[in-house]
Structure formats: structure tokens, C-alpha cells
Design a protein around this motif. Structure first.
Motif, mmCIF file in Angstrom:
data_model
loop_
_atom_site.group_PDB
_atom_site.id
_atom_site.type_symbol
_atom_site.label_atom_id
_atom_site.label_comp_id
_atom_site.label_asym_id
_atom_site.label_seq_id
_atom_site.Cartn_x
_atom_site.Cartn_y
_atom_site.Cartn_z
ATOM 1 N N SER A 1 -3.610 2.348 4.461
ATOM 2 C CA SER A 1 -2.165 2.577 4.411
ATOM 3 C C SER A 1 -1.664 3.393 5.597
ATOM 4 C CB SER A 1 -1.782 3.269 3.094
ATOM 5 O OG SER A 1 -2.625 4.367 2.862
ATOM 6 N N ASP A 2 -2.572 3.976 6.387
ATOM 7 C CA ASP A 2 -2.168 4.661 7.614
ATOM 8 C C ASP A 2 -2.028 3.680 8.777
ATOM 9 O OD1 ASP A 2 -2.208 7.090 6.343
ATOM 10 O OD2 ASP A 2 -4.280 7.537 6.901
ATOM 11 N N GLY A 3 -2.487 2.433 8.565
ATOM 12 C CA GLY A 3 -2.419 1.432 9.621
ATOM 13 C C GLY A 3 -3.728 1.204 10.352
ATOM 14 N N ALA A 4 -4.811 1.886 9.951
ATOM 15 C CA ALA A 4 -6.116 1.648 10.585
ATOM 16 C C ALA A 4 -6.573 0.233 10.246
ATOM 17 C CB ALA A 4 -7.130 2.671 10.088
ATOM 18 N N ARG A 5 -7.178 -0.457 11.219
ATOM 19 C CA ARG A 5 -7.620 -1.836 11.008
ATOM 20 C C ARG A 5 -8.993 -2.041 11.603
ATOM 21 N NH1 ARG A 5 -4.211 -6.176 13.410
ATOM 22 N NH2 ARG A 5 -3.912 -4.733 15.133
ATOM 23 N N ARG A 6 -9.775 -2.842 10.917
ATOM 24 C CA ARG A 6 -11.106 -3.142 11.438
ATOM 25 C C ARG A 6 -11.501 -4.544 11.028
ATOM 26 N NH1 ARG A 6 -16.615 -1.180 8.446
ATOM 27 N NH2 ARG A 6 -18.090 -2.066 9.905
ATOM 28 N N TYR A 7 -12.037 -5.306 11.984
ATOM 29 C CA TYR A 7 -12.770 -6.527 11.635
ATOM 30 C C TYR A 7 -14.186 -6.339 12.180
ATOM 31 C CZ TYR A 7 -14.893 -11.055 11.818
ATOM 32 O OH TYR A 7 -15.792 -12.078 11.666
ATOM 33 N N SER A 8 -15.179 -6.673 11.378
ATOM 34 C CA SER A 8 -16.554 -6.573 11.889
ATOM 35 C C SER A 8 -17.416 -7.665 11.284
ATOM 36 C CB SER A 8 -17.158 -5.204 11.553
ATOM 37 O OG SER A 8 -17.309 -5.064 10.163
ATOM 38 N N LEU B 1 0.838 -1.198 0.000
ATOM 39 C CA LEU B 1 0.000 0.000 0.000
ATOM 40 C C LEU B 1 0.872 1.248 0.000
ATOM 41 C CD1 LEU B 1 -2.591 -1.176 2.735
ATOM 42 C CD2 LEU B 1 -2.364 -1.922 0.371
ATOM 43 N N SER B 2 1.319 1.684 -1.158
ATOM 44 C CA SER B 2 2.270 2.794 -1.213
ATOM 45 C C SER B 2 1.589 4.166 -1.171
ATOM 46 C CB SER B 2 3.156 2.672 -2.445
ATOM 47 O OG SER B 2 2.362 2.552 -3.607
ATOM 48 N N ASP B 3 0.625 4.420 -2.071
ATOM 49 C CA ASP B 3 -0.152 5.660 -1.974
ATOM 50 C C ASP B 3 -1.209 5.468 -0.883
ATOM 51 O OD1 ASP B 3 0.784 7.153 -4.479
ATOM 52 O OD2 ASP B 3 0.299 5.148 -5.240
ATOM 53 N N TYR B 4 -2.049 6.510 -0.650
ATOM 54 C CA TYR B 4 -3.135 6.278 0.304
ATOM 55 C C TYR B 4 -4.021 5.171 -0.270
ATOM 56 C CZ TYR B 4 -7.305 6.300 2.995
ATOM 57 O OH TYR B 4 -8.339 5.859 3.782
ATOM 58 N N THR B 5 -4.169 4.083 0.451
ATOM 59 C CA THR B 5 -4.869 2.905 -0.062
ATOM 60 C C THR B 5 -5.714 2.278 1.041
ATOM 61 O OG1 THR B 5 -3.016 2.437 -1.538
ATOM 62 C CG2 THR B 5 -4.559 0.639 -1.164
ATOM 63 N N ARG C 1 -8.827 0.482 -2.906
ATOM 64 C CA ARG C 1 -9.088 1.820 -3.434
ATOM 65 C C ARG C 1 -7.841 2.668 -3.173
ATOM 66 N NH1 ARG C 1 -13.635 6.298 -1.828
ATOM 67 N NH2 ARG C 1 -12.636 6.072 0.203
ATOM 68 N N VAL C 2 -7.362 3.317 -4.202
ATOM 69 C CA VAL C 2 -6.112 4.090 -4.128
ATOM 70 C C VAL C 2 -6.405 5.537 -4.491
ATOM 71 C CG1 VAL C 2 -3.817 4.384 -5.135
ATOM 72 C CG2 VAL C 2 -4.694 2.078 -4.713
ATOM 73 N N ARG C 3 -5.800 6.467 -3.767
ATOM 74 C CA ARG C 3 -5.970 7.901 -4.055
ATOM 75 C C ARG C 3 -4.642 8.483 -4.513
ATOM 76 N NH1 ARG C 3 -6.042 13.008 -0.909
ATOM 77 N NH2 ARG C 3 -7.852 14.271 -1.527
ATOM 78 N N LYS C 4 -4.693 9.155 -5.647
ATOM 79 C CA LYS C 4 -3.474 9.789 -6.187
ATOM 80 C C LYS C 4 -3.825 11.221 -6.568
ATOM 81 C CE LYS C 4 0.266 7.646 -8.696
ATOM 82 N NZ LYS C 4 1.020 7.361 -7.497
#
Lengths: 431, 459
Positions: B155-162, B13-17, B50-53
Motif C-alpha cells: 500500500s506504500d507503492g513498493a513493487r516487485r516482480y521476481s 489497499l486502504s490500511d497497510y496491505t 496481508r493487512v495490518r490494523k
């Protein structure tokens, strides 16, 4: 597993497990989509999906399941699940699968999208909008290309293959000028080619112009019985509701359809002829195979106001003892009338041009009431002004029975071809 | 892989992803007059990225969930983002980085019932209705369940399981006086799996009797008198008003699209009795019908107070709209299928209770209507709305009168809410609703009863 392998594997598995009758539908969909949000191209989306639908009938019990995987463990799980569903099903002699028909392959539309043309079309449209209709705000609009490959196989020997490529154009917009805002307006079209710039579509241009005019809309005052001219996109919505309420499985099996015993009788205005043409070249976004496994045919549902066909599938036909429709509905085409739209408007004393109907789903007797959105007040044969807060109510059977005229002009939506119709005696109420 | 660690893919995940693995499992059973009209189950799962550039987004998804497909969708999403960015060159700045984590599993701890046990439950309800209400022209019982299970990593490290399940049983009864069918329906169930929501078929008997009593009255019902009337909107209608007519106008993407609410921040848009909130997960100490703790962009979900004491306060945001409004994202970005991109969606939208008693509200009306159940509803950028009403009663001289036939109410929500003169001191949630906005999504809608003036359709 590859498509041919997975279909054969499923058919073999269902047969080995003891299905009297079995059906497998495998479908692969590839979609390329460009999104516009708030006048900006925002997202390019590519998705690949697979769907495998399995049906088994054993001892007049039926089960169906679907899964979007073709790996062996997932397919084995799906086969197991189908038989769990069969075991818990109640017996019904009406359950069946389509009889053997000649294997056929169908193909329509392009095999590949043209992303540069998709982007260019939207980019040009946004530029044109900014220049011609600066008040318009484009919201959540989409241009996509969808390619589907489908194979339908059953244990009676049905084997149909379909390859279809189609572009969908969905434009959703409102106008804003200072603190003035209009209702949503929009169009939804299907096309096999992107050969025409969007700003060249008359129907779209009319909708954009009307949206801007609605910045000066006023609430409709009072309550009266009048005429309504129903525009193509509202009309196709009402035709779908009409066929579901009166001609479909649920209404006829439960016996709640008001047209239950009216086959070959006059149920609508003699001006009205409605076809379902899923395979016609007129309809670019139709279908070739019904969901129950028959080669689809074009069918006339209402001919000069006479009911010619219900919309029963095989189960509904078996259940009611009536004839199965050779179409699964949709792809509706209404024959053009003999009056220009301007003449229809010119002949009205008092009423509304209803460009969008936003209503509660009618009750099973056909009573409806809803808001006439993006609509215009008509008096003495003239479009007077755009209205807000205008409600229309009546009965759907009466709307199609009391038709005063049908326009010569029609709009090709890709999924339907619709004229404008004028219907009399609708209750119109405002503030 | 759904419960597995997505962090193994962090290096991709290099760009915001955003990377998401999701499975939706649904079950549908429908009995029409005792005939099994539907008996199927389906599941749909896959991986998406989903990637943001530079401010442009690319998205891709695939049904396979393997190391290879994860890599492929990330690359494809990046290619799509680059396709747009190379043409648009917006050069927008990066999002502020946050990395919340949560794991929320609402699946049942009880042993799962077999398909046969569930089917027996449904057929027992049908048999009960057939036996006790022989004059019905039609009866329909349907079961719908949807389990949504997601793992999200950004890519910031946020994680969720639901794992958020919903199960509903809908009972619809029809009488056909003089050949004119009349129907009343009610939804049972909500958040949870079947085993946690439904004990014995007999538990629904009281609700079914309530449906039948309303149906008998509706069979003798009258068309309402069309026009603007004093009305009491019961909880289900207040909830749909909050969601459809106000909520949508305050989604930030709708505001950017020209919604009338964009003009109203800080202004009086409703009676001082109205406070309207989009709850993330908990309302008045109780879990909401669709609890969201971290959204599908990896943002911690916060309550959004949309209207407080009649004043419009805030909009609902995803990361993109928050950046454009210079606000904080609110955790409203949600996607329905693995192959859908997250959009700004409401979660649990409700008007808060007031201080009036329902019986006092009814007795305060000389000539009006008590409107109880909506069918569907639509609204738009102007807050003009339309709701189908399928159950209601006349109010004459402070007392409930005859039932009314199916009708529609409409108005401009910000105008209607200014006419609210009483709000009941209780509230309830509608637990079976879906909202359609490009994609479907389960939502909760709730509220008390509110007294207002509203345009009602009729003859």
C-alpha cells in the motif's frame, strides 16, 4: 468446475487420451489459523486451497502431476503434462492403481471452526503463562482449524470421499531469565474439540515446568554407557525414523533394510508392541484412504517384539514380491507397559531422561547420534539436574531391542499415542 | 497476472496491505537402482493479502487469481485483522513508508528442454554409474527443481516482480561391506533452470568419481572417538553453522523470543577471525544462490553484517520487528507459498574467508578430524546446535587418515566460534538448502574452512 464435474472431466480426459489406468484425487482445504509470536497474538490467517492430483499409466509407464486449479484450461494443461510424463517414463510392471473396492464415505471432526473459542483458548493460555510461568517465552506458536474435503477416484472403480475437520495446536517456547536462556521446547497436538483449557494439559504443564528448570541446566561431563528414558515426542520421532529406515519402500526395494528378511521374527524387545492405527477412534488426526487408493486399516507392525508387517505400498509390494501393508504408516500407537514412569526412573543406575532428540538422520544401518535436548541427568534412580550439551549415540535397532521397561502412562498427541520407554546401553557423552 | 500490473488494485489497499500473486512450479525425478521411483511435476499458484490494523495482522489467500478473488482476499484479510484489533487494541503506529521497485528474472534465455531430454539426461547419468561402478549396492539419482515467481505490491507503492529458479541433481552411492550399507551423496546445480546449469551428463563424471572415491574410504571407515576435538569444518559445515547456529539466533523474532543473542550486541562472541554476513543478493562481487532485491513486504533487501571481526553487530528484521527495535527493516521477510505470510528468513548466510591455506590447517592438527559434509542440522535459542556429519576423515599428526562413519557434531555456537584459530582463504556455497521455520524456504549457506574445537559423537 465443481468437484464432481472436475473429477469426471479428468477421468474422461485421461481415458480418451489412452490411459490404461488412471487416478484422480481432488482435495479442498480450508484453514483458519491464529498465530502467537513472542507472547502476543499476532496474526489471524484464513486460506483456501484446492489440489488436483492426476496419475496415468499407459503401457507400464507412469506419470503424475498436481495443480491447484480446477478451471478447464488449467485441467487441460495438467492432463497434457501427465501424458508428457508418461511418455518419458521407463516401463515398470510394478506400476499399478488400487483394485475396485466398495465405495465409501468417511467423516470425522467438526465442519466449522469456532474462532472465538480459538482466540479465547490462546488468550487464556497467555494469561496463565504470565501468571504461572513468567520465564516462558512463546515463539511462533499456532492454533489452527483445518477442514479438508477429499475425493479419490480411479479407473478400477475406486471411489472414496473423506471429510475431516481437526484443530492443530503447536506451541513452541523457551525460558529466559536475565541472561539465562534455555533451548526450544514444544508440543504438537491434534484435537477434534477444544474442550480443555491448555493449562489443564498435564503433558504441556510438565514441558513448561521442565523448560523453566532448564534455566539452571549444566553441561554433562564425561562419557559413559547408560540407559535412556525416551519421552513420548522423542519416541514418536524415532518410530517414524525406524519404520522409514527398515520397513518402507525405499529400504526394501534397494535392499538396504537390515530387517529385509525378518518378517515374523523377533527384531525388538518382547515388551514392545507398535501399531499403526490411522482409522482408530483413538487417533483423532488419522486418515481413511492410503495415498495409493486403498481403504486404510489398523495394523500391528511389531507384536511383542516380532515384526508382523512391513510398510510397503502397492508399488513397493509389486517390486519386492512382499505383501502390501494395509496402512500407509503413521498414527502410531505403542502399548502401555506395566511400570509407572517414576518407577522406570527409580530403577535406573545412570542415564538420561531424553525429552527431545535433535539428531542427524541415522545412516541406513540405524546408527544414530544426536543431542538430548531439554533432558535430565539420572543417577541412582533420581532425576539429578537438567543438562545441556549431552549427546546420545547408538543403533536404532538396538534401542528397540534393549528395552528395560515401558511406562503405564501414555500421551495422546492426536497423531500418535506414546508411552515413555527405557532403553539400555546407549553411549552418552558430554563435554 | 504474475507479470501483469498489480497497481490496478492499489485502490483496494486502504490500511497497510501487501498484495502478492505467486506461482511455484516444481519437478521431481528419482531413479533408485535404475528404477523410476518418481516422475512428477506440480504447480501451485494463487493470490494473498496481508493487512495490518493497529499492530495486528490479518491474512487471507485464494487459489483463483481473478479481479474478484483479489478483492475477496483483501477484504478477508482486513476482516481478520479487525477480528484481532477489536480485541487487542494495540494502537501501534504505522510503518515508515518506502516504495522501492525491482524486476529480477533469473529464468533461462535458452530454449527449454523437453521432459524427455531431461529424463534422458538423468538416465544417462544412471547408466554411467551402473557401468563404471558395478560393486555398488545402491545408486540413487534425483532431480529437484523449483521455480518461484512472485509479484508483490504494497500500500506504500513498493513493487516487485521476481522469478528465482533453483535446480539440483543429487547423486547418492551406496556400498554394503559385510551387509552394512554406507552412503555418500553430493548435490550439483543451484540458482537457475536446468538449461543454464547442466550441459552434458558427462560433465558430472568427475563429481561422481569423487563421490565413489570417498565412498570406498568410508566403507572402511571407523567410528570417531567421541569427545571435544580439534576439527576443521569444511565450507558446507561452516555454512550450516553460520545459518543454523548463529543465523537463527539473530533473526529479530527469535531475539524477541528470548534468543541468547539478544544479550550479546556489541560483545565479542567469536574469534576475531570471524565475520559473518547474511547477504541479500551479492557476495564478493558474485551473485548469491538465493538473490533477493526486494522482500515480500516490499523492503529493499540489504546485507546484514551479523558478526564483524568477532563482535556481534546486527539482527535481521522485517518491518514489524524493525519498528519494535527502532531499527531499519533489512529485507528479510519472505514467504514460501502464495498462501504463506512473510516471516523473517535468512537469505545467503556465510562466514567470510580468512588468510590460511587448507593444507596448513590440516598439518596444524595432531589428533582431530576434517569434517566435510553435513546431513541435516538443528539449533535453538541458546545457539546450541547439532549437525549430522556424513563425510569426514581423521587427522593424525598433521595428515589425513581414515574416513569416519556417520556421526554428529554439537556445541554452543558462540562458544565454538571463540575457539576458531584458522580460517581458509577460499569459500564456497551450498546451493541446495532449504530452511524450515513454520514454512520451508530456499536459502544459501556458505563459508571457508574453519579450524575450531568441537564435540563430536562416536562410540
Amino acid at each position: 468446475m465443481r468437484d464432481r464435474d472436475v473429477i469426471q472431466y479428468c477421468m474422461d480426459s485421461l481415458g480418451e487420451r489412452g490411459a490404461d489406468k488412471s487416478q484422480v484425487v481432488w482435495k479442498e482445504t480450508e484453514k483458519h489459523e491464529i498465530n502467537v509470536d513472542n507472547d502476543e497474538i499476532s496474526l489471524f490467517r484464513t486460506t483456501y486451497d484446492t489440489q488436483l492430483d492426476l496419475t496415468a499409466i499407459e503401457g507400464n509407464k507412469k506419470g503424475s502431476t498436481s495443480v491447484n486449479k480446477t478451471e478447464k484450461p488449467a485441467v487441460d494443461d495438467a492432463v497434457e503434462r501427465v501424458f508428457q510424463l508418461v511418455q518419458t517414463s521407463s516401463e515398470d510392471e510394478a506400476y499399478d492403481i488400487a483394485p475396485k473396492q466398495k465405495p465409501q464415505s468417511f467423516s470425522t471432526g467438526p465442519a466449522q471452526p469456532d474462532p472465538d473459542r480459538m482466540y479465547g483458548l490462546l488468550d487464556d493460555f497467555l494469561t496463565g503463562l504470565d501468571k504461572t510461568y513468567p520465564e516462558i517465552r512463546l515463539i511462533q506458536s499456532v492454533l489452527d482449524f483445518e477442514r479438508t474435503t477429499e475425493r479419490f477416484v480411479n479407473s478400477n472403480g475406486v471411489d472414496f470421499s473423506t471429510e475431516k475437520g481437526v484443530y492443530h495446536i503447536f506451541l513452541w517456547f523457551a525460558s529466559k531469565d536475565g541472561e539465562k536462556t534455555t533451548s526450544f521446547n514444544g508440543i504438537q497436538l491434534s484435537r477434534t474439540e477444544l474442550d480443555q483449557d491448555l493449562m489443564e494439559l498435564d503433558f504441556l504443564n510438565d514441558s513448561l515446568r521442565e523448560s523453566v528448570e532448564h534455566l539452571d541446566a549444566r553441561p554433562l561431563e564425561g562419557k559413559f554407557t547408560g540407559d535412556v528414558i525416551i519421552a513420548p515426542q522423542s519416541l514418536v520421532q524415532l518410530v517414524h525414523i525406524y519404520t522409514s529406515l527398515f520397513l518402507g519402500n525405499q529400504a526394501l526395494i534397494s535392499g538396504t533394510s537390515r530387517l529385509q528378511d525378518k518378517l515374523n521374527e523377533k527384531v525388538a524387545s518382547c515388551r514392545l508392541t507398535v501399531h499403526s492405527k490411522p482409522t482408530s477412534e483413538q487417533i483423532c488426526d488419522g486418515y481413511f484412504v492410503t495415498p495409493d487408493g486403498f481403504a486404510a486399516r489398523d495394523v500391528t507392525l511389531l507384536e511383542d517384539g516380532v515384526l508382523r508387517s512391513f510398510l510397503l505400498d502397492q508399488y513397493g509390494a509389486n517390486k519386492t514380491g512382499k505383501e502390501r501393508a494395509k496402512t500407509a504408516g503413521g498414527a502410531y500407537v505403542i502399548d502401555a507397559g506395566n511400570q509407572p514412569l517414576d518407577e522406570l526412573i527409580g530403577s535406573m543406575d545412570r542415564g538420561l531422561l531424553v525429552n527431545r532428540y535433535s539428531g542427524g538422520y541415522p545412516s541406513s544401518n540405524g546408527d544414530f547420534s544426536g543431542v538430548a535436548k531439554n533432558s535430565f541427568y539420572i543417577e541412582d534412580g533420581e532425576l539429578k539436574y537438567p543438562v545441556t550439551e549431552a549427546m546420545v549415540s547408538g543403533n536404532l535397532i538396538d534401542v528397540f531391542r534393549e528395552i528395560g521397561g515401558i511406562s503405564q502412562e501414555r500421551v495422546d498427541l492426536g497423531t500418535a499415542i506414546m508411552p515413555w520407554i527405557c532403553s539400555k546401553g546407549v553411549t552418552i557423552s558430554g563435554k | 497476472m504474475l507479470k501483469a500490473e498489480l497497481r490496478q488494485y492499489a485502490d483496494l489497499l486502504s490500511d497497510y496491505t501487501e498484495l502478492r500473486v505467486q506461482k511455484n512450479t516444481s519437478k521431481r525425478i528419482a531413479l533408485i537402482k535404475g528404477n523410476l521411483a518418481q516422475n512428477d511435476q506440480s504447480s501451485s499458484s494463487g493470490v494473498s493479502a496481508r493487512v495490518r490494523k493497529g499492530g495486528s495482522w490479518g491474512f487471507a489467500s485464494h487459489t483463483e487469481i481473478t479481479d474478484g478473488s483479489v478483492k475477496k482476499v483483501v477484504e478477508s484479510a482486513r476482516d481478520n485483522a479487525e477480528f484481532l484489533d477489536s480485541r487487542l487494541k494495540r494502537g501501534r503506529s504505522a510503518f515508515e513508508s518506502t516504495a522501492p521497485e525491482s524486476a529480477d528474472d533469473f529464468s533461462s534465455d535458452k530454449p527449454r528442454l523437453s521432459q524427455k531430454q531431461v529424463m534422458d539426461f538423468i538416465t544417462d547419468i544412471d547408466a554411467h554409474i551402473a557401468k563404471n561402478y558395478p560393486d555398488l549396492a545402491d545408486r540413487r539419482i534425483s532431480l529437484r527443481s523449483l521455480d518461484m515467481e512472485k509479484s508483490v505490491l504494497n500500500s506504500d507503492g513498493a513493487r516487485r516482480y521476481s522469478m528465482v529458479p533453483r535446480t539440483n541433481i543429487r547423486v547418492s552411492l551406496t556400498l554394503s561391506p559385510a551387509g552394512e550399507p554406507v552412503e555418500v551423496s553430493e548435490n550439483f546445480g543451484g540458482l537457475g533452470q536446468f538449461e543454464d546449469l547442466f550441459g552434458e551428463p558427462g560433465d558430472l563424471s568427475e563429481g561422481i568419481e569423487r563421490i565413489y572415491e570417498h565412498l570406498q574410504k568410508k566403507a572402511e571407515g571407523v567410528h570417531p572417538d567421541a569427545g571435544v576435538k580439534d576439527c576443521i569444518l569444511d565450507a558446507d559445515l561452516a555454512g550450516i553453522l553460520a545459518h543454523e547456529a548463529i543465523g537463527h539466533t539473530t533473526e529479530a523474532d527469535m531475539v524477541l523470543g528470548g534468543s541468547v543473542a539478544g544479550n550479546y550486541v556489541g560483545k565479542q562472541v567469536a574469534s576475531e577471525l570471524i565475520t559473518l554476513v547474511d547477504f541479500a543478493n551479492t557476495c564478493l562481487g558474485e551473485l548469491c544462490p538465493v538473490p533477493i532485491f526486494i522482500d515480500d513486504e516490499g523492503t529493499k533487501a540489504e546485507d546484514v553484517v551479523i558478526i564483524e571481526d568477532g563482535i556481534l553487530q546486527k539482527f535481521m528484521h522485517n518491518k514489524d520487528s524493525a519498528q519494535r527495535f527502532e531499527a531499519a527493516p533489512t529485507g528479510n521477510a519472505r514467504a514460501y507459498q502464495y498462501s504463506d505470510e512473510p516471516l523473517i528468513r535468512m537469505r545467503n548466510t556465510a562466514i567470510l574467508p580468512g588468510e590460511s591455506k587448507l593444507e596448513d590447517m590440516i598439518s596444524s592438527i595432531e589428533d582431530g578430524y576434517y569434517l566435510m559434509k553435513p546431513s541435516n542440522g538443528q539449533a535453538d535459542t541458546t545457539s546450541e546446535f547439532m549437525f549430522g556429519v556424513v563425510l569426514g576423515y581423521e587427522i593424525k599428526n598433521g595428515k589425513l587418515g581414515r574416513a569416519i562413519k556417520d556421526t554428529t557434531i554439537s556445541g554452543v555456537a558462540f562458544d565454538v566460534l571463540k575457539t576458531v584459530s584458522m580460517v581458509s582463504d577460499d569459500m564456497s556455497w551450498s546451493n541446495g538448502g532449504f530452511c524450515g521455520k513454520k514454512q520451508m524456504i530456499p536459502v544459501g549457506m556458505g563459508g571457508p574452512a574453519v579450524k575450531c574445537r568441537i564435540n563430536i559423537g562416536g562410540r
